[in-house]
Motif scaffolding. Structure first.
Motif, PDB file in Angstrom:
ATOM      1  N   VAL A 612       0.858  -1.170   0.000  1.00  0.00           N
ATOM      2  CA  VAL A 612       0.000   0.000   0.000  1.00  0.00           C
ATOM      3  C   VAL A 612       0.900   1.227   0.000  1.00  0.00           C
ATOM      4  O   VAL A 612       1.988   1.220   0.590  1.00  0.00           O
ATOM      5  CB  VAL A 612      -0.941   0.016   1.230  1.00  0.00           C
ATOM      6  CG1 VAL A 612      -0.160   0.055   2.533  1.00  0.00           C
ATOM      7  CG2 VAL A 612      -1.913   1.192   1.154  1.00  0.00           C
ATOM      8  N   SER A 613       0.465   2.287  -0.677  1.00  0.00           N
ATOM      9  CA  SER A 613       1.225   3.538  -0.671  1.00  0.00           C
ATOM     10  C   SER A 613       0.253   4.706  -0.665  1.00  0.00           C
ATOM     11  O   SER A 613      -0.897   4.596  -1.115  1.00  0.00           O
ATOM     12  CB  SER A 613       2.152   3.629  -1.882  1.00  0.00           C
ATOM     13  OG  SER A 613       1.420   3.768  -3.082  1.00  0.00           O
ATOM     14  N   PHE A 614       0.714   5.846  -0.160  1.00  0.00           N
ATOM     15  CA  PHE A 614      -0.081   7.065  -0.121  1.00  0.00           C
ATOM     16  C   PHE A 614       0.870   8.226   0.192  1.00  0.00           C
ATOM     17  O   PHE A 614       2.063   8.018   0.474  1.00  0.00           O
ATOM     18  CB  PHE A 614      -1.192   6.980   0.941  1.00  0.00           C
ATOM     19  CG  PHE A 614      -0.682   6.699   2.330  1.00  0.00           C
ATOM     20  CD1 PHE A 614      -0.330   7.728   3.204  1.00  0.00           C
ATOM     21  CD2 PHE A 614      -0.528   5.389   2.765  1.00  0.00           C
ATOM     22  CE1 PHE A 614       0.159   7.465   4.470  1.00  0.00           C
ATOM     23  CE2 PHE A 614      -0.038   5.111   4.037  1.00  0.00           C
ATOM     24  CZ  PHE A 614       0.312   6.147   4.887  1.00  0.00           C
ATOM     25  N   GLY A 661       5.781  10.868   0.802  1.00  0.00           N
ATOM     26  CA  GLY A 661       5.308   9.562   0.377  1.00  0.00           C
ATOM     27  C   GLY A 661       5.564   8.500   1.424  1.00  0.00           C
ATOM     28  O   GLY A 661       6.583   8.508   2.122  1.00  0.00           O
ATOM     29  N   SER A 662       4.628   7.578   1.504  1.00  0.00           N
ATOM     30  CA  SER A 662       4.748   6.501   2.499  1.00  0.00           C
ATOM     31  C   SER A 662       5.737   5.430   2.069  1.00  0.00           C
ATOM     32  O   SER A 662       6.216   4.640   2.889  1.00  0.00           O
ATOM     33  CB  SER A 662       3.383   5.843   2.707  1.00  0.00           C
ATOM     34  OG  SER A 662       2.972   5.209   1.499  1.00  0.00           O
ATOM     35  N   GLY A 663       6.048   5.404   0.758  1.00  0.00           N
ATOM     36  CA  GLY A 663       6.786   4.278   0.224  1.00  0.00           C
ATOM     37  C   GLY A 663       5.844   3.108   0.005  1.00  0.00           C
ATOM     38  O   GLY A 663       4.656   3.157   0.354  1.00  0.00           O
ATOM     39  N   ASN A 664       6.345   2.047  -0.586  1.00  0.00           N
ATOM     40  CA  ASN A 664       5.540   0.832  -0.744  1.00  0.00           C
ATOM     41  C   ASN A 664       5.582   0.058   0.570  1.00  0.00           C
ATOM     42  O   ASN A 664       6.570  -0.598   0.898  1.00  0.00           O
ATOM     43  CB  ASN A 664       6.092  -0.029  -1.881  1.00  0.00           C
ATOM     44  CG  ASN A 664       5.613   0.455  -3.233  1.00  0.00           C
ATOM     45  OD1 ASN A 664       4.655   1.193  -3.324  1.00  0.00           O
ATOM     46  ND2 ASN A 664       6.295   0.034  -4.289  1.00  0.00           N
ATOM     47  N   VAL A 665       4.515   0.157   1.331  1.00  0.00           N
ATOM     48  CA  VAL A 665       4.442  -0.521   2.631  1.00  0.00           C
ATOM     49  C   VAL A 665       3.932  -1.941   2.394  1.00  0.00           C
ATOM     50  O   VAL A 665       2.827  -2.139   1.866  1.00  0.00           O
ATOM     51  CB  VAL A 665       3.510   0.238   3.589  1.00  0.00           C
ATOM     52  CG1 VAL A 665       3.530  -0.426   4.967  1.00  0.00           C
ATOM     53  CG2 VAL A 665       3.921   1.702   3.685  1.00  0.00           C
ATOM     54  N   SER A 666       4.718  -2.908   2.783  1.00  0.00           N
ATOM     55  CA  SER A 666       4.429  -4.302   2.451  1.00  0.00           C
ATOM     56  C   SER A 666       3.103  -4.789   3.036  1.00  0.00           C
ATOM     57  O   SER A 666       2.778  -4.542   4.205  1.00  0.00           O
ATOM     58  CB  SER A 666       5.554  -5.201   2.955  1.00  0.00           C
ATOM     59  OG  SER A 666       5.244  -6.565   2.697  1.00  0.00           O
TER      60      SER A 666
END
Length: 701
Positions: A612-614, A661-666
């Protein structure tokens, strides 16, 4: 005998070469050889140019083109309709394109007209001054840009308001040159004040403006940048209203400098909608070399002389201020190379100039600086400094004029006083190579190269700028970071940043003690190598996304209020047309709140990777936003089993607008399941932050 034959062959070849050499053309062009073209004997015409124009204007208010009837018996000529005129234009220089202008007399015309043709080099068949006859049968009279002209009807629509060009294959059926010797067009004398609708009958005529001069705003510029048509303003003493000279970037004289004096201007009279404009046939029609000008200039302002001037380095100029706005009163000048302009749109109304001592930003109140030959990247220019101001904005020393106590922009009308072409060949600026740790104040304003950088993980998959001016963070392989700033007006703003590692080329700036870099174009960030850890970033396809809208949350989202009056909502305050989700626990004062924003369920069945990202933005002190995931939402957050996610969130609560940005959070722990994401907001009576969330995506493959 064999030797004699060889000698004779040598003599023969030498004679042939001499003959061929005598056939080589030089750069002198003669008048077109009209003898090779068909001409017609003079005969009486049936339609005047005035009547030709009325064929269209009398059709108002429908504005439909008037089409002349085709011949019922095409070979007898009894019902053929003809008009005539003298050619006022020539496309030999390339400034006039696929248009032939005519008027009804060589001297003292009463009407002019415009003929639209799909052909170039028409001057070879219809040179200026030649008399032509036009067979009107099958042609149409319409309007384009407010100018009535002759051409072919566009399509079959009865509502068409314009005509298309006469096809090249049809020109010989409609346009005929008189066999009489061509005459000389005597320009009609007009003033700028006479360029009004009451004189529209002269559109297409060759006119002359006396005591004309190009406006100060365009002094010392070229007629047009390569490949682009531009307007240059011109004035006379008859009115304070400037008129327009329209110049093509394909004209042979496009790169020539505008005449800077006063005198005679000759060109084709025309207009576009409500703007009256002229087209130059050839440069020899301009005799604008007299001084003084009407505006008081007594000599050519475009010639640079360093007599009685002292050269300064950019470093010395920057030292003139200690942070306050300082006028430059000395007779100084600098010579520098342009290292950045506004061509990509990432810089707005300023450019950077550099010499061996350093670089500096120069603020100029003019759009499209890059189209001015003086301000092309790689060009050397002289800058006279007297009466300019130097000062610091947010720590960066800049050059310009005063504005509200700070360094503002140099007015467009004054550009010619300060900037001069050094008339040297353009050469690419050589960047100063640095590492992040080596950057210092002496580098601010310089074109730099910083090796082996990559965007941080939380910025990957973002575009350079989503709105306004955006920050992205670069890092080297030992963790040092540098901010990259990009304007939303840059032509690469919507381009997704590269995910590898490489060299960054750009202008180093300073903002409140923090170094920042601005790239000039996409070539400034070519990051194709593997990342610092040796990995290659793989972008996951988006399974679900929401950027939030003006009408509130869609049915994909659930808002759940645990305590407190405020709830999650959408807004675009401070963000242009871009909406985001926001929550603020301040209601006439800080208050205790707990509110959830929960996404729809998204299936990760069959996926081997998911994330998830945001993006987030925070303002004011308060609790941090919490981000959770669940595989089974009960309808009540308090009875749902949640897994907290280690998302990167904005930490600067002193200002809005610095989206992080949150980055791609697994989400790999939810593979094969359905997942929802929940944002939990809390506040207290002591502190209530404002949190904003945007660009929400769940990804997987």
């Amino acid at each position: 005998m064999k030797n004699n034959n060889l000698f004779l062959r040598y003599i023969f070849l030498s004679v042939i070469l001499l003959i061929l050499a005598g056939c080589v053309h030089d750069d002198t062009y003669n008048e077109p050889d009209l003898g090779s073209y068909n001409c017609v004997s003079d005969f009486k015409t049936t339609v005047t140019l005035k009547q030709l124009k009325e064929k269209y204007t009398l059709n108002n208010p429908t504005h439909a083109p008037f089409v002349f009837p085709l011949d019922a018996t095409p070979n007898d000529g009894s019902d053929d309709l003809y008009t005539e005129g003298y050619v006022t234009s020539t496309d030999e220089s390339g400034n006039i394109y696929k248009t032939i202008y005519i008027q009804d007399a060589l001297e003292n015309p009463t009407h002019g007209f415009t003929i639209s043709v799909d052909a170039v080099s028409t001057y070879t068949q219809f040179p200026q001054g030649s008399k032509i006859y036009i067979k009107l049968n099958g042609l149409a009279v319409g309007a384009y840009g407010g100018v009535v002209q002759l051409g072919e009807k566009t399509g079959t629509e009865s509502s068409a308001t314009s005509v298309s060009r006469i096809k090249e294959k049809n020109i010989s059926n409609h346009l005929f040159r008189s066999c009489t010797i061509k005459g000389i067009i005597v320009p009609k004398i007009m003033t700028a004040a006479q360029m009004v609708s009451a004189n529209d009958q002269y559109i297409g005529c060759l006119i002359q403006i006396n005591n004309a001069e190009f406006d100060r705003k365009v002094l010392c510029t070229q007629f047009a940048p390569s490949g682009t048509s531009v307007d240059k303003q011109i004035r006379d003493a008859s009115t304070t209203t400037a008129r327009v000279v329209r110049n093509s970037g394909y004209a042979a004289f496009a790169k020539e400098k505008l005449p800077s004096g006063n005198g005679k201007f000759v060109g084709i009279y025309s207009k576009y909608n409500s703007t009256y404009q002229m087209f130059i046939n050839k440069l020899t029609d301009l005799e604008m070399i007299k001084f003084p000008r009407l505006d008081g200039l007594t000599s050519d302002p475009c010639k640079f002389s360093n007599v009685d001037l002292t050269q300064k380095t950019i470093a010395e100029v920057k030292q003139l201020t200690t942070g306050t706005l300082v006028p430059i009163t000395g007779d100084f000048y600098i010579k520098g190379k342009v290292t950045a302009n506004d061509k990509s749109g990432n810089f707005y109304k300023y450019l950077y100039v550099e010499d061996a001592s350093g670089g500096i930003r120069i603020n100029i109140d003019k759009l499209d600086l890059y189209s001015d030959a003086r301000f092309v990247v790689g060009k050397d220019i002289y800058i006279k400094l007297k009466n300019l101001y130097v000062g610091s904005i947010s720590g960066e020393v800049q050059l310009g004029m005063p504005f509200n106590g700070e360094v503002g922009r140099i007015p467009e009308v004054d550009i010619y006083q300060y900037f001069f072409d050094a008339n040297t060949l353009i050469s690419s600026p050589i960047p100063t190579e640095k590492t992040i740790k080596q950057l210092g104040m002496a580098d601010v304003g310089k074109f730099v190269k910083i090796k082996d950088l990559q965007f941080i993980n939380s910025d990957l998959e973002k575009v350079y700028s989503a709105s306004n001016v955006s920050n992205r963070t670069l890092e080297d392989c030992v963790g040092n970071t540098l901010t990259l700033r990009t304007s939303s007006f840059a032509d690469f703003a919507s381009t997704t940043i590269e995910t590898g590692k490489g060299d960054i080329y750009g202008i180093l700036t300073l903002y409140n003690g923090n170094y920042q870099i601005w790239i000039r174009d996409l070539l400034g960030a070519d990051l194709d190598a593997t990342r610092c850890d040796g990995s290659t970033y793989i972008s996951l396809p988006t399974l679900y996304e929401d950027g939030f809208g003006a009408t509130g949350f869609s049915s994909d989202w659930t808002t759940y209020n645990v305590v407190g009056a405020p709830i999650w909502q959408t807004s675009n305050v401070g963000n242009g047309t871009n909406y985001y989700a926001t929550m603020n626990g301040f209601a006439t004062g800080n208050s205790t709140n707990e509110d959830w924003l929960i996404s729809k369920s998204v299936s990760l069945v069959g996926k081997t990777q998911a994330a998830v990202s945001f993006t987030s933005d925070v303002r004011y002190a308060g609790n941090s936003l919490q981000v959770y995931a669940t595989e089974q939402y009960t309808g009540d957050p308090s009875t749902t089993v949640w897994v907290i996610l280690p998302a990167t969130l904005d930490s600067n609560n002193l200002a809005f607008g610095d989206w992080v940005g949150s980055g791609n959070v697994s989400l790999n722990s939810f593979l094969g399941k359905n997942v929802r994401i929940g944002f939990r907001y809390t506040s207290t009576s002591f502190s209530a932050a404002t949190w904003e969330v945007d660009d929400f995506k769940i990804k997987g493959q």
